[in-house]
Design a protein around this motif. Sequence first.
Motif, PDB file in Angstrom:
ATOM      1  N   PRO A 124       0.846  -1.203   0.000  1.00  0.00           N
ATOM      2  CA  PRO A 124       0.000   0.000   0.000  1.00  0.00           C
ATOM      3  C   PRO A 124       0.881   1.252   0.000  1.00  0.00           C
ATOM      4  O   PRO A 124       1.969   1.264   0.577  1.00  0.00           O
ATOM      5  N   GLU A 125       0.392   2.298  -0.648  1.00  0.00           N
ATOM      6  CA  GLU A 125       1.139   3.558  -0.744  1.00  0.00           C
ATOM      7  C   GLU A 125       0.478   4.643   0.090  1.00  0.00           C
ATOM      8  O   GLU A 125      -0.753   4.717   0.156  1.00  0.00           O
ATOM      9  N   ARG A 126       1.317   5.463   0.734  1.00  0.00           N
ATOM     10  CA  ARG A 126       0.823   6.584   1.534  1.00  0.00           C
ATOM     11  C   ARG A 126       1.725   7.789   1.299  1.00  0.00           C
ATOM     12  O   ARG A 126       2.937   7.648   1.097  1.00  0.00           O
ATOM     13  N   HIS A 127       1.159   8.984   1.350  1.00  0.00           N
ATOM     14  CA  HIS A 127       1.947  10.207   1.310  1.00  0.00           C
ATOM     15  C   HIS A 127       2.566  10.435   2.687  1.00  0.00           C
ATOM     16  O   HIS A 127       2.092   9.892   3.695  1.00  0.00           O
ATOM     17  N   THR A 128       3.596  11.249   2.735  1.00  0.00           N
ATOM     18  CA  THR A 128       4.252  11.576   4.000  1.00  0.00           C
ATOM     19  C   THR A 128       3.240  12.208   4.949  1.00  0.00           C
ATOM     20  O   THR A 128       2.509  13.120   4.566  1.00  0.00           O
ATOM     21  N   ASP A 129       3.215  11.725   6.181  1.00  0.00           N
ATOM     22  CA  ASP A 129       2.313  12.249   7.193  1.00  0.00           C
ATOM     23  C   ASP A 129       3.049  12.293   8.523  1.00  0.00           C
ATOM     24  O   ASP A 129       3.332  11.270   9.131  1.00  0.00           O
ATOM     25  N   ARG A 130       3.376  13.481   8.970  1.00  0.00           N
ATOM     26  CA  ARG A 130       4.004  13.645  10.277  1.00  0.00           C
ATOM     27  C   ARG A 130       3.087  14.463  11.175  1.00  0.00           C
ATOM     28  O   ARG A 130       3.519  15.372  11.876  1.00  0.00           O
ATOM     29  N   SER A 131       1.809  14.113  11.169  1.00  0.00           N
ATOM     30  CA  SER A 131       0.831  14.796  12.014  1.00  0.00           C
ATOM     31  C   SER A 131       1.114  14.563  13.496  1.00  0.00           C
ATOM     32  O   SER A 131       0.524  15.215  14.352  1.00  0.00           O
ATOM     33  N   ASP A 132       2.040  13.664  13.788  1.00  0.00           N
ATOM     34  CA  ASP A 132       2.436  13.409  15.170  1.00  0.00           C
ATOM     35  C   ASP A 132       3.358  14.489  15.719  1.00  0.00           C
ATOM     36  O   ASP A 132       3.638  14.519  16.916  1.00  0.00           O
ATOM     37  N   LEU A 133       3.829  15.389  14.857  1.00  0.00           N
ATOM     38  CA  LEU A 133       4.765  16.431  15.274  1.00  0.00           C
ATOM     39  C   LEU A 133       4.099  17.804  15.253  1.00  0.00           C
ATOM     40  O   LEU A 133       3.165  18.038  14.485  1.00  0.00           O
ATOM     41  N   PRO A 134       4.595  18.753  16.083  1.00  0.00           N
ATOM     42  CA  PRO A 134       4.053  20.112  16.042  1.00  0.00           C
ATOM     43  C   PRO A 134       4.196  20.689  14.632  1.00  0.00           C
ATOM     44  O   PRO A 134       5.264  20.644  14.045  1.00  0.00           O
ATOM     45  N   GLY A 135       3.124  21.172  14.078  1.00  0.00           N
ATOM     46  CA  GLY A 135       3.150  21.739  12.729  1.00  0.00           C
ATOM     47  C   GLY A 135       3.026  20.696  11.639  1.00  0.00           C
ATOM     48  O   GLY A 135       3.011  21.033  10.458  1.00  0.00           O
ATOM     49  N   GLY A 136       2.995  19.426  12.007  1.00  0.00           N
ATOM     50  CA  GLY A 136       2.836  18.358  11.030  1.00  0.00           C
ATOM     51  C   GLY A 136       3.945  18.312   9.995  1.00  0.00           C
ATOM     52  O   GLY A 136       5.069  18.744  10.247  1.00  0.00           O
ATOM     53  N   THR A 137       3.617  17.807   8.825  1.00  0.00           N
ATOM     54  CA  THR A 137       4.590  17.669   7.747  1.00  0.00           C
ATOM     55  C   THR A 137       5.131  19.029   7.340  1.00  0.00           C
ATOM     56  O   THR A 137       6.318  19.165   7.053  1.00  0.00           O
TER      57      THR A 137
END
Length: 163
Positions: A124-137
Motif C-alpha cells: 500500500p502507498e501513503r503520502h508523507t504524514d508527520r501529524s504526530d509532530l508540532p506543525g505536522g509535515t
Amino acid sequence: MTTFSGGCQCGAVRYRVEGALATPHLCHCRMCQKAAGNYFMPLASADNSAFSLTCGAPRWFFSSEFIKRGFCEQCGTPLFFMTDGGDRISVTLGSLDDPSAIIPATQDGVEGRVSFFHALPGLPERHTDRSDLPGGTAGVAGSSRQHPDHDTDHWPKERDHER
C-alpha cells in the motif's frame, strides 16, 4: 554536454559530473546494503576526469582491500563508490540533485537481493504524514536543514545539528 550535480543532505559535500553517467544499476550485494543502510544501493559511474568536488570533501571508508566508499562526515550521506586506484568513480543516484534523471538499467549483486524485493511494488502507498509532530509535515519542511537540490553560493556554516 550533460552535467550532473549532487551532494549530501547537509550540503557539506557537493560534486559535479561533466558528461554521461554510465552503467546505472541497483546493487543488491550485502556490502552495498550495509553501506546504504537499505535493501540496495543505486549507482552510476563516470571517468575520474569528468568528476569534480565543488564543495567540501568526503571521508573514505575501505569496505574491502580494494573498494572505498565516500560519505559526508557531517551528515553520513553515502555518496561515492570507487575501486582504489581506479579511473572511474560511481555516485549514488539518490544524491543527484535530480535523482530521476538516471534510470537504472540493471540489477547487480542479485545473490544478496532480499527475498521479498519482488513484492515491494504491491505494498500500500501513503503520502508523507508527520501529524504526530508540532506543525505536522509542513513543520518538518519548514524546519528542514537539508541542503537544496542545487549549488549555492553559501550555506549556513553551522553543520552540527545533532541533539
